[in-house]
Scaffold this motif. Sequence first.
Motif, PDB file in Angstrom:
ATOM      1  N   PRO A 249      13.035 -15.769   0.207  1.00  0.00           N
ATOM      2  CA  PRO A 249      14.300 -15.660  -0.039  1.00  0.00           C
ATOM      3  C   PRO A 249      14.739 -14.558  -1.176  1.00  0.00           C
ATOM      4  O   PRO A 249      14.345 -14.674  -2.077  1.00  0.00           O
ATOM      5  N   GLY A 250      15.634 -13.671  -0.604  1.00  0.00           N
ATOM      6  CA  GLY A 250      16.006 -12.579  -1.535  1.00  0.00           C
ATOM      7  C   GLY A 250      15.531 -11.258  -1.232  1.00  0.00           C
ATOM      8  O   GLY A 250      15.566 -10.253  -1.981  1.00  0.00           O
ATOM      9  N   ASP A 251      14.151 -11.443  -0.452  1.00  0.00           N
ATOM     10  CA  ASP A 251      13.429 -10.214  -0.116  1.00  0.00           C
ATOM     11  C   ASP A 251      14.397  -8.950   0.887  1.00  0.00           C
ATOM     12  O   ASP A 251      15.164  -9.379   1.564  1.00  0.00           O
ATOM     13  N   HIS A 252      14.103  -7.584   0.442  1.00  0.00           N
ATOM     14  CA  HIS A 252      14.872  -6.679   1.027  1.00  0.00           C
ATOM     15  C   HIS A 252      13.491  -6.360   2.035  1.00  0.00           C
ATOM     16  O   HIS A 252      12.677  -5.881   1.754  1.00  0.00           O
ATOM     17  N   ILE A 253      14.032  -6.454   3.216  1.00  0.00           N
ATOM     18  CA  ILE A 253      13.142  -6.428   4.390  1.00  0.00           C
ATOM     19  C   ILE A 253      13.469  -5.192   5.239  1.00  0.00           C
ATOM     20  O   ILE A 253      14.845  -4.955   5.453  1.00  0.00           O
ATOM     21  N   TYR A 254      12.855  -4.613   6.094  1.00  0.00           N
ATOM     22  CA  TYR A 254      13.178  -3.668   7.226  1.00  0.00           C
ATOM     23  C   TYR A 254      12.138  -3.556   8.064  1.00  0.00           C
ATOM     24  O   TYR A 254      11.267  -4.143   8.105  1.00  0.00           O
ATOM     25  N   SER A 255      12.801  -2.696   9.343  1.00  0.00           N
ATOM     26  CA  SER A 255      11.874  -2.615  10.425  1.00  0.00           C
ATOM     27  C   SER A 255      12.125  -1.382  10.990  1.00  0.00           C
ATOM     28  O   SER A 255      13.290  -1.027  11.239  1.00  0.00           O
ATOM     29  N   TRP A 256      10.940  -0.630  11.339  1.00  0.00           N
ATOM     30  CA  TRP A 256      11.194   0.657  11.728  1.00  0.00           C
ATOM     31  C   TRP A 256      11.738   0.756  13.319  1.00  0.00           C
ATOM     32  O   TRP A 256      11.445  -0.103  14.128  1.00  0.00           O
TER      33      TRP A 256
ATOM     34  N   ASP B  90       7.989  -4.705  13.757  1.00  0.00           N
ATOM     35  CA  ASP B  90       7.292  -5.076  12.808  1.00  0.00           C
ATOM     36  C   ASP B  90       8.054  -5.212  11.650  1.00  0.00           C
ATOM     37  O   ASP B  90       9.101  -4.656  11.369  1.00  0.00           O
ATOM     38  N   LEU B  91       7.663  -6.112  10.476  1.00  0.00           N
ATOM     39  CA  LEU B  91       8.420  -6.631   9.345  1.00  0.00           C
ATOM     40  C   LEU B  91       7.582  -5.926   8.196  1.00  0.00           C
ATOM     41  O   LEU B  91       6.448  -5.940   8.066  1.00  0.00           O
ATOM     42  N   TYR B  92       8.582  -5.256   7.473  1.00  0.00           N
ATOM     43  CA  TYR B  92       8.110  -4.701   6.120  1.00  0.00           C
ATOM     44  C   TYR B  92       8.864  -4.849   5.070  1.00  0.00           C
ATOM     45  O   TYR B  92      10.177  -5.361   5.138  1.00  0.00           O
ATOM     46  N   LEU B  93       8.463  -4.873   3.921  1.00  0.00           N
ATOM     47  CA  LEU B  93       8.872  -5.381   2.755  1.00  0.00           C
ATOM     48  C   LEU B  93       9.264  -4.097   1.747  1.00  0.00           C
ATOM     49  O   LEU B  93       8.353  -3.055   1.509  1.00  0.00           O
ATOM     50  N   PHE B  94      10.619  -3.931   1.542  1.00  0.00           N
ATOM     51  CA  PHE B  94      11.080  -2.837   0.509  1.00  0.00           C
ATOM     52  C   PHE B  94      10.686  -3.154  -0.857  1.00  0.00           C
ATOM     53  O   PHE B  94      10.759  -4.281  -1.097  1.00  0.00           O
ATOM     54  N   GLU B  95       9.948  -2.254  -1.564  1.00  0.00           N
ATOM     55  CA  GLU B  95       9.539  -2.289  -3.025  1.00  0.00           C
ATOM     56  C   GLU B  95      10.462  -1.991  -4.069  1.00  0.00           C
ATOM     57  O   GLU B  95      11.064  -0.823  -3.855  1.00  0.00           O
ATOM     58  N   TYR B  96      10.612  -2.594  -5.014  1.00  0.00           N
ATOM     59  CA  TYR B  96      11.397  -2.392  -6.257  1.00  0.00           C
ATOM     60  C   TYR B  96      10.662  -2.180  -7.509  1.00  0.00           C
ATOM     61  O   TYR B  96       9.647  -2.858  -7.540  1.00  0.00           O
TER      62      TYR B  96
ATOM     63  N   GLY C 231       0.819  -1.177  -0.029  1.00  0.00           N
ATOM     64  CA  GLY C 231       0.066   0.027   0.306  1.00  0.00           C
ATOM     65  C   GLY C 231       0.748   1.080   0.058  1.00  0.00           C
ATOM     66  O   GLY C 231       2.000   1.191  -0.032  1.00  0.00           O
ATOM     67  N   VAL C 232       0.190   2.343  -0.164  1.00  0.00           N
ATOM     68  CA  VAL C 232       0.843   3.884  -0.200  1.00  0.00           C
ATOM     69  C   VAL C 232       1.075   3.939   1.048  1.00  0.00           C
ATOM     70  O   VAL C 232       2.143   4.621   1.549  1.00  0.00           O
ATOM     71  N   ILE C 233       0.492   3.620   2.201  1.00  0.00           N
ATOM     72  CA  ILE C 233       0.720   3.910   3.713  1.00  0.00           C
ATOM     73  C   ILE C 233       1.786   2.965   4.177  1.00  0.00           C
ATOM     74  O   ILE C 233       2.700   3.293   5.179  1.00  0.00           O
ATOM     75  N   SER C 234       1.562   1.659   4.009  1.00  0.00           N
ATOM     76  CA  SER C 234       2.443   0.696   4.770  1.00  0.00           C
ATOM     77  C   SER C 234       2.734  -0.575   3.849  1.00  0.00           C
ATOM     78  O   SER C 234       2.069  -0.918   3.087  1.00  0.00           O
ATOM     79  N   ASN C 235       4.189  -0.928   3.951  1.00  0.00           N
ATOM     80  CA  ASN C 235       4.515  -2.112   3.183  1.00  0.00           C
ATOM     81  C   ASN C 235       4.640  -3.212   4.351  1.00  0.00           C
ATOM     82  O   ASN C 235       5.379  -4.093   4.177  1.00  0.00           O
ATOM     83  N   LYS C 236       3.737  -3.449   5.461  1.00  0.00           N
ATOM     84  CA  LYS C 236       3.744  -4.235   6.578  1.00  0.00           C
ATOM     85  C   LYS C 236       3.354  -5.599   5.748  1.00  0.00           C
ATOM     86  O   LYS C 236       2.695  -5.776   5.252  1.00  0.00           O
ATOM     87  N   ILE C 237       4.399  -6.603   6.082  1.00  0.00           N
ATOM     88  CA  ILE C 237       4.039  -8.035   5.691  1.00  0.00           C
ATOM     89  C   ILE C 237       4.065  -9.087   6.916  1.00  0.00           C
ATOM     90  O   ILE C 237       4.481  -8.611   7.776  1.00  0.00           O
ATOM     91  N   SER C 238       3.616 -10.247   6.907  1.00  0.00           N
ATOM     92  CA  SER C 238       3.452 -11.168   7.809  1.00  0.00           C
ATOM     93  C   SER C 238       4.791 -12.314   7.404  1.00  0.00           C
ATOM     94  O   SER C 238       5.458 -11.973   6.422  1.00  0.00           O
ATOM     95  N   ARG C 239       5.351 -12.855   8.319  1.00  0.00           N
ATOM     96  CA  ARG C 239       6.560 -13.573   7.872  1.00  0.00           C
ATOM     97  C   ARG C 239       6.260 -14.847   7.169  1.00  0.00           C
ATOM     98  O   ARG C 239       7.195 -15.039   6.236  1.00  0.00           O
ATOM     99  N   GLU C 240       5.058 -15.383   7.024  1.00  0.00           N
ATOM    100  CA  GLU C 240       4.796 -16.247   5.898  1.00  0.00           C
ATOM    101  C   GLU C 240       4.608 -15.642   4.585  1.00  0.00           C
ATOM    102  O   GLU C 240       4.738 -16.444   3.496  1.00  0.00           O
ATOM    103  N   GLN C 241       4.972 -14.511   4.462  1.00  0.00           N
ATOM    104  CA  GLN C 241       4.962 -13.807   2.871  1.00  0.00           C
ATOM    105  C   GLN C 241       6.463 -13.536   2.646  1.00  0.00           C
ATOM    106  O   GLN C 241       6.503 -13.323   1.235  1.00  0.00           O
ATOM    107  N   LEU C 242       7.269 -13.735   3.455  1.00  0.00           N
ATOM    108  CA  LEU C 242       8.755 -13.591   3.080  1.00  0.00           C
ATOM    109  C   LEU C 242       9.257 -14.703   2.034  1.00  0.00           C
ATOM    110  O   LEU C 242       8.760 -15.897   1.984  1.00  0.00           O
TER     111      LEU C 242
END
Length: 164
Positions: free
Chosen positions: A15-22, A99-105, A2-13
């Motif tokens: 391998p190779g994902d760029h993740i971040y946590s505030w 929390d877990l977030y996914l960086f988008e490319y 979404g435009v507001i949040s990139n929050k995801i669950s661990r089940e959505q991870l």
Amino acid sequence: MGVISNKISREQLKPGDHIYSWRRAYIYAHHGIYVGEGKVIHFTRGAGGEIGTGTILDHLIFSSSPSHPSGNPCPECGDKPRLAGVICSCIDCFLAGGDLYLFEYGVLPAFFLAKVQGGTCTLASSDSPENVFQQAGFLLENGIGGYHLFKNNSEDLAIYCKTG
């Protein structure tokens, strides 16, 4: 995402994902590359201190707390999360309670401009997961230099791994 949040669950991870946590009430984010099996390669100043002022305030205000109290190391990582440099740790130590977030490319320019918070997406496209693993593994073994808040940090490591 979404435009507001990139929050995801661990089940959505994947391998190779760029993740971040505030960290620290959205003051900054800590970034890494998910390599699978609950492991993340990331760059840290040590003991969760990804941001710093160079003064005693670092310890009192800005350092994020390690996910395991002193003297009680992580059963999976041991004392790795207290080390400085490029490390591989479990996702719990990486998140440090956040929390877990996914960086988008490869996002569209309009989406990029509409994002509420910077540092959560890029117009650049991502390399293949194989190239991402190769870059992350190389940096894990060879390092990336000294940590610097503005010029050489965890986000730089993750973006480099994803884009070369």
